[in-house]
Design a protein around this motif. Structure first.
Motif, PDB file in Angstrom:
ATOM      1  N   VAL A  22       0.838  -1.198   0.000  1.00 10.05           N
ATOM      2  CA  VAL A  22       0.000   0.000   0.000  1.00 10.05           C
ATOM      3  C   VAL A  22       0.875   1.250   0.000  1.00 10.05           C
ATOM      4  CG1 VAL A  22      -1.639   1.345   1.370  1.00 10.05           C
ATOM      5  CG2 VAL A  22      -2.005  -1.097   1.034  1.00 10.05           C
ATOM      6  N   LEU A  23       1.925   1.277   0.811  1.00 15.55           N
ATOM      7  CA  LEU A  23       2.834   2.420   0.842  1.00 15.55           C
ATOM      8  C   LEU A  23       3.532   2.610  -0.507  1.00 15.55           C
ATOM      9  CD1 LEU A  23       4.421   2.107   4.391  1.00 15.55           C
ATOM     10  CD2 LEU A  23       2.817   3.831   3.581  1.00 15.55           C
ATOM     11  N   LEU A  24       3.935   1.523  -1.132  1.00 13.76           N
ATOM     12  CA  LEU A  24       4.576   1.595  -2.440  1.00 13.76           C
ATOM     13  C   LEU A  24       3.643   2.231  -3.465  1.00 13.76           C
ATOM     14  CD1 LEU A  24       6.962   0.856  -4.310  1.00 13.76           C
ATOM     15  CD2 LEU A  24       5.809  -1.324  -4.697  1.00 13.76           C
ATOM     16  N   ILE A  25       2.391   1.825  -3.464  1.00  8.71           N
ATOM     17  CA  ILE A  25       1.416   2.384  -4.402  1.00  8.71           C
ATOM     18  C   ILE A  25       1.210   3.868  -4.122  1.00  8.71           C
ATOM     19  CG2 ILE A  25      -1.015   2.337  -5.081  1.00  8.71           C
ATOM     20  CD1 ILE A  25      -0.861  -0.743  -4.686  1.00  8.71           C
ATOM     21  N   ILE A  26       1.110   4.242  -2.862  1.00  6.56           N
ATOM     22  CA  ILE A  26       0.920   5.653  -2.509  1.00  6.56           C
ATOM     23  C   ILE A  26       2.097   6.490  -2.988  1.00  6.56           C
ATOM     24  CG2 ILE A  26       0.839   7.265  -0.562  1.00  6.56           C
ATOM     25  CD1 ILE A  26      -0.877   5.144   0.890  1.00  6.56           C
ATOM     26  N   PHE A  27       3.328   6.018  -2.777  1.00  8.81           N
ATOM     27  CA  PHE A  27       4.506   6.772  -3.213  1.00  8.81           C
ATOM     28  C   PHE A  27       4.600   6.841  -4.736  1.00  8.81           C
ATOM     29  CE2 PHE A  27       6.408   5.649   1.052  1.00  8.81           C
ATOM     30  CZ  PHE A  27       6.217   6.924   1.562  1.00  8.81           C
ATOM     31  N   MET A  28       4.205   5.780  -5.419  1.00  7.09           N
ATOM     32  CA  MET A  28       4.246   5.795  -6.884  1.00  7.09           C
ATOM     33  C   MET A  28       3.236   6.781  -7.457  1.00  7.09           C
ATOM     34  SD  MET A  28       4.768   1.744  -7.697  1.00  7.09           S
ATOM     35  CE  MET A  28       4.241   1.919  -9.374  1.00  7.09           C
ATOM     36  N   VAL A  29       2.106   6.951  -6.800  1.00  5.23           N
ATOM     37  CA  VAL A  29       1.083   7.869  -7.286  1.00  5.23           C
ATOM     38  C   VAL A  29       1.451   9.315  -6.956  1.00  5.23           C
ATOM     39  CG1 VAL A  29      -1.321   8.594  -6.960  1.00  5.23           C
ATOM     40  CG2 VAL A  29      -0.766   6.177  -7.248  1.00  5.23           C
ATOM     41  N   THR A  30       2.002   9.574  -5.784  1.00  6.11           N
ATOM     42  CA  THR A  30       2.273  10.948  -5.361  1.00  6.11           C
ATOM     43  C   THR A  30       3.597  11.496  -5.879  1.00  6.11           C
ATOM     44  OG1 THR A  30       3.234  10.191  -3.277  1.00  6.11           O
ATOM     45  CG2 THR A  30       0.890  10.763  -3.279  1.00  6.11           C
ATOM     46  N   ALA A  31       4.562  10.672  -6.234  1.00  9.14           N
ATOM     47  CA  ALA A  31       5.877  11.162  -6.670  1.00  9.14           C
ATOM     48  C   ALA A  31       5.797  12.078  -7.885  1.00  9.14           C
ATOM     49  CB  ALA A  31       6.818   9.991  -6.922  1.00  9.14           C
ATOM     50  N   PRO A  32       5.036  11.749  -8.929  1.00  8.14           N
ATOM     51  CA  PRO A  32       4.974  12.682 -10.066  1.00  8.14           C
ATOM     52  C   PRO A  32       4.309  14.016  -9.724  1.00  8.14           C
ATOM     53  CG  PRO A  32       4.210  10.513 -10.729  1.00  8.14           C
ATOM     54  CD  PRO A  32       4.384  10.479  -9.252  1.00  8.14           C
ATOM     55  N   LEU A  33       3.480  14.053  -8.710  1.00  6.33           N
ATOM     56  CA  LEU A  33       2.806  15.289  -8.330  1.00  6.33           C
ATOM     57  C   LEU A  33       3.724  16.239  -7.581  1.00  6.33           C
ATOM     58  CD1 LEU A  33      -0.565  13.760  -7.093  1.00  6.33           C
ATOM     59  CD2 LEU A  33      -0.060  14.711  -9.345  1.00  6.33           C
ATOM     60  N   LEU A  34       4.846  15.754  -7.071  1.00  7.93           N
ATOM     61  CA  LEU A  34       5.736  16.570  -6.270  1.00  7.93           C
ATOM     62  C   LEU A  34       6.771  17.316  -7.094  1.00  7.93           C
ATOM     63  CD1 LEU A  34       6.353  14.096  -3.305  1.00  7.93           C
ATOM     64  CD2 LEU A  34       4.762  16.009  -3.414  1.00  7.93           C
TER      65      LEU A  34
END
Length: 143
Positions: A22-34
């Motif tokens: 779950v953490l991996l998915i969250i980081f993969m989704v939010t990284a391009p937004l940063l």
């Protein structure tokens, strides 16, 4: 006396694996937004060419020494100040919001000048700004 059950002293790692996924998915989704910077739409390979030679396209030319000019008006080769570029581009973009907008930067010039040109066009109202390059001929063979 029946068999006595022994205590199991193993750690159950399945819940930890679920949390990590779950953490991996969250980081993969939010990284391009940063990421911060100028938005550029990169073409998929093979890239299709954009017809910017017609009267519809708005092209900002940035020379090697940083002079700016737009391909519109009576004298398209006349150097313009950044304020004039924004004013003229804003007027044209508001009249033709669907016109393609691009920057043609000299390869010997500063990358910073090209980025400043892109930012000027975005501030003038362009949602998407492309970069013009010379097409490279490839022979398709391997050496």
């Amino acid at each position: 006396m029946r068999g006595k059950r022994r205590l199991n002293a193993e750690i159950n790692v399945v819940p930890y694996i679920d949390v990590m996924l779950v953490l991996l998915i969250i980081f993969m989704v939010t990284a391009p937004l940063l990421t911060n910077g100028v938005e550029v739409d990169l073409p998929d390979a093979p890239a299709e060419t954009l017809d910017v030679e017609n009267d519809e396209a708005i092209v900002l030319t940035v020379t090697a020494d940083g002079e700016l000019s737009l391909n519109v008006g009576d004298n398209p080769d006349t150097p313009l100040s950044p304020g004039e570029v924004q004013r003229i581009a804003a007027r044209i973009i508001s009249a033709r919001p669907d016109a393609p907008v691009a920057v043609r930067g000299d390869g010997a010039g500063s990358y910073g000048n090209v980025v400043r040109g892109m930012v000027m066009l975005q501030q003038a109202g362009a949602e998407r700004v492309g970069l013009l390059t010379d097409q490279v001929e490839t022979d398709g063979g391997s050496d």
